[in-house]
Design a protein around this motif. Structure first.
Motif, short mmCIF file in Angstrom:
data_model
loop_
_atom_site.label_atom_id
_atom_site.label_comp_id
_atom_site.label_asym_id
_atom_site.label_seq_id
_atom_site.Cartn_x
_atom_site.Cartn_y
_atom_site.Cartn_z
N LYS A 17 -48.75 43.16 23.22
CA LYS A 17 -49.61 44.09 22.45
C LYS A 17 -51.03 43.55 22.33
CE LYS A 17 -47.10 44.19 18.56
NZ LYS A 17 -45.80 43.53 18.76
N SER A 37 -55.14 42.54 9.80
CA SER A 37 -54.06 42.57 8.82
C SER A 37 -54.08 41.32 7.94
CB SER A 37 -52.71 42.56 9.54
OG SER A 37 -52.54 43.71 10.30
N ARG A 41 -48.26 34.00 7.31
CA ARG A 41 -47.94 32.93 8.26
C ARG A 41 -49.16 32.04 8.48
NH1 ARG A 41 -50.40 33.07 12.95
NH2 ARG A 41 -50.30 34.81 14.42
N ARG A 44 -52.39 30.08 13.97
CA ARG A 44 -52.12 29.30 15.18
C ARG A 44 -53.44 28.66 15.62
NH1 ARG A 44 -49.28 34.34 17.70
NH2 ARG A 44 -47.20 34.17 16.79
N TYR A 53 -56.43 37.61 11.61
CA TYR A 53 -55.76 38.00 10.36
C TYR A 53 -56.59 37.53 9.18
CZ TYR A 53 -51.23 38.64 12.78
OH TYR A 53 -50.21 39.07 13.60
N GLU A 72 -49.04 49.86 4.91
CA GLU A 72 -47.66 49.48 5.21
C GLU A 72 -47.61 47.97 5.11
OE1 GLU A 72 -46.69 47.45 7.98
OE2 GLU A 72 -48.81 47.21 8.36
N PHE A 76 -41.68 39.88 8.57
CA PHE A 76 -41.31 39.66 9.97
C PHE A 76 -41.03 38.18 10.17
CE2 PHE A 76 -42.23 38.70 14.40
CZ PHE A 76 -41.56 39.71 15.07
N TYR A 81 -46.54 40.60 6.59
CA TYR A 81 -47.68 41.14 7.34
C TYR A 81 -48.01 42.51 6.73
CZ TYR A 81 -46.44 37.80 11.04
OH TYR A 81 -46.15 36.66 11.76
N GLY A 82 -49.29 42.83 6.57
CA GLY A 82 -49.61 44.13 5.99
C GLY A 82 -50.98 44.65 6.40
N THR A 83 -51.07 45.97 6.49
CA THR A 83 -52.32 46.66 6.86
C THR A 83 -53.04 47.11 5.60
OG1 THR A 83 -51.20 47.52 8.82
CG2 THR A 83 -53.24 48.62 8.18
N GLU A 101 -52.28 47.23 15.09
CA GLU A 101 -51.28 46.62 15.99
C GLU A 101 -50.22 45.94 15.14
OE1 GLU A 101 -52.98 43.54 18.57
OE2 GLU A 101 -51.04 42.62 18.25
N ILE A 102 -49.04 46.54 15.05
CA ILE A 102 -48.04 46.09 14.07
C ILE A 102 -46.61 46.13 14.62
CG2 ILE A 102 -49.43 46.70 12.05
CD1 ILE A 102 -47.94 49.29 11.81
N GLU A 103 -45.71 45.45 13.90
CA GLU A 103 -44.30 45.47 14.31
C GLU A 103 -43.66 46.80 13.86
OE1 GLU A 103 -43.43 45.59 10.74
OE2 GLU A 103 -41.57 44.90 11.70
N GLY A 106 -43.16 48.28 9.98
CA GLY A 106 -44.42 48.78 9.43
C GLY A 106 -44.84 50.08 10.11
N ARG A 150 -36.65 36.13 17.38
CA ARG A 150 -37.53 37.20 17.86
C ARG A 150 -36.84 38.04 18.95
NH1 ARG A 150 -43.92 36.17 17.06
NH2 ARG A 150 -43.72 35.50 14.93
P1 5GP Z 1 -47.64 37.23 15.13
O1 5GP Z 1 -47.05 36.29 14.12
O2 5GP Z 1 -47.08 36.98 16.51
O3 5GP Z 1 -49.14 37.29 15.08
O4 5GP Z 1 -47.15 38.70 14.71
C1 5GP Z 1 -45.79 38.98 14.52
C2 5GP Z 1 -45.61 40.47 14.52
O5 5GP Z 1 -46.23 41.06 13.38
C3 5GP Z 1 -46.22 41.16 15.75
O6 5GP Z 1 -45.29 42.11 16.23
C4 5GP Z 1 -47.45 41.82 15.17
O7 5GP Z 1 -47.82 42.98 15.89
C5 5GP Z 1 -46.97 42.20 13.79
N1 5GP Z 1 -48.04 42.48 12.82
C6 5GP Z 1 -49.31 42.03 12.80
N2 5GP Z 1 -49.98 42.56 11.77
C7 5GP Z 1 -49.12 43.38 11.11
C8 5GP Z 1 -49.22 44.23 9.97
O8 5GP Z 1 -50.24 44.36 9.31
N3 5GP Z 1 -48.10 44.92 9.62
C9 5GP Z 1 -46.93 44.82 10.31
N4 5GP Z 1 -45.93 45.56 9.87
N5 5GP Z 1 -46.81 44.04 11.39
C10 5GP Z 1 -47.88 43.32 11.79
#
Ligand code: 5GP
Length: 189
Positions: A17, A37, A41, A44, A53, A72, A76, A81-83, A101-103, A106, A150
């Motif tokens: 993504k 978002s 976590r 990295r 983020y 939302e 995860f 994680y939140g928008t 861009e979200i899981e 959400g 995952r």
């Molecule tokens: P990562 O830890 O790899 O950055 O993200 C883990 C997952 O959380 C990915 O699928 C990513 O798209 C999703 N993610 C990132 N921001 C948000 C968010 O604001 N809301 C939700 N529901 N998922 C998110």
């Protein structure tokens, strides 16, 4: 001024993504902005607060939930994680087409709230689960335990594809990105 689109891009973790989103965002004609978002976590290597983020504490995240600041939010693999509603609205009100861009949990929450007019939901799928695992391992950012978690989650997430307006296979980021660009262009017509 026309309000910008809300473009939901979802798909299992590791499907690409982020890479696809970066490719799409390089096209200035689409007038895109990225919804940054909040997450609990840890950053990295190379990630910057406010760019990838907003890295916040669990306590702060829970305050934001109570204050209903999220469009939302989801847990995860052990992190929130939140928008942010305000972040997205400010950009859309300026006419920007905003990529969220979200899981999938959400995404499901947003899709259920949508009226369909100025929103598009796109689900990116991998060529296969084996290929997805190869990609997650290639990233070398997760432990074996997290990879297994995952992958299990990815299998469940793939079942949610029918909820979305569009399903696009990511064989490579350019092909997948071009298909998504075309979807956005058609919506903007
Ligand atoms: P990562 O830890 O790899 O950055 O993200 C883990 C997952 O959380 C990915 O699928 C990513 O798209 C999703 N993610 C990132 N921001 C948000 C968010 O604001 N809301 C939700 N529901 N998922 C998110």
């Amino acid at each position: 001024m026309r309000k910008g689109l809300l473009i939901i891009i979802s798909g299992p973790s590791g499907v690409g993504k982020g890479t696809v989103r970066e490719f799409i965002m390089n096209d200035p004609t689409l007038n895109l902005a990225f919804s940054v978002s909040c997450t609990t976590r840890a950053p990295r290597n190379g990630e910057i607060n406010g760019r990838e983020y907003f890295f916040i504490s669990k306590q702060k995240f829970e305050e934001y939930i109570k204050e209903e600041r999220f469009l939302e939010h989801a847990n995860f693999c052990g992190n929130y994680y939140g928008t942010l509603i305000d972040f997205v609205d400010e950009l859309r009100n300026k006419g920007k087409n905003v990529i969220v861009e979200i899981e999938t949990n959400g995404a499901k929450q947003i899709i259920e709230k949508l009226n369909g007019n100025d929103e598009i939901s796109i689900f990116i799928i991998p060529p296969s689960l084996d290929e997805l695992e190869r990609r997650i391992r290639g990233r070398k950012t997760e432990t074996e335990e997290v990879i297994k978690e995952r992958m299990k989650k990815a299998e469940e997430e793939l079942k949610l594809a029918p909820l979305y307006d569009y399903v696009v296979q990511n064989i490579n980021p350019v092909q997948c990105g071009e298909e998504i660009k075309q979807i956005i262009k058609n919506k903007l017509k």
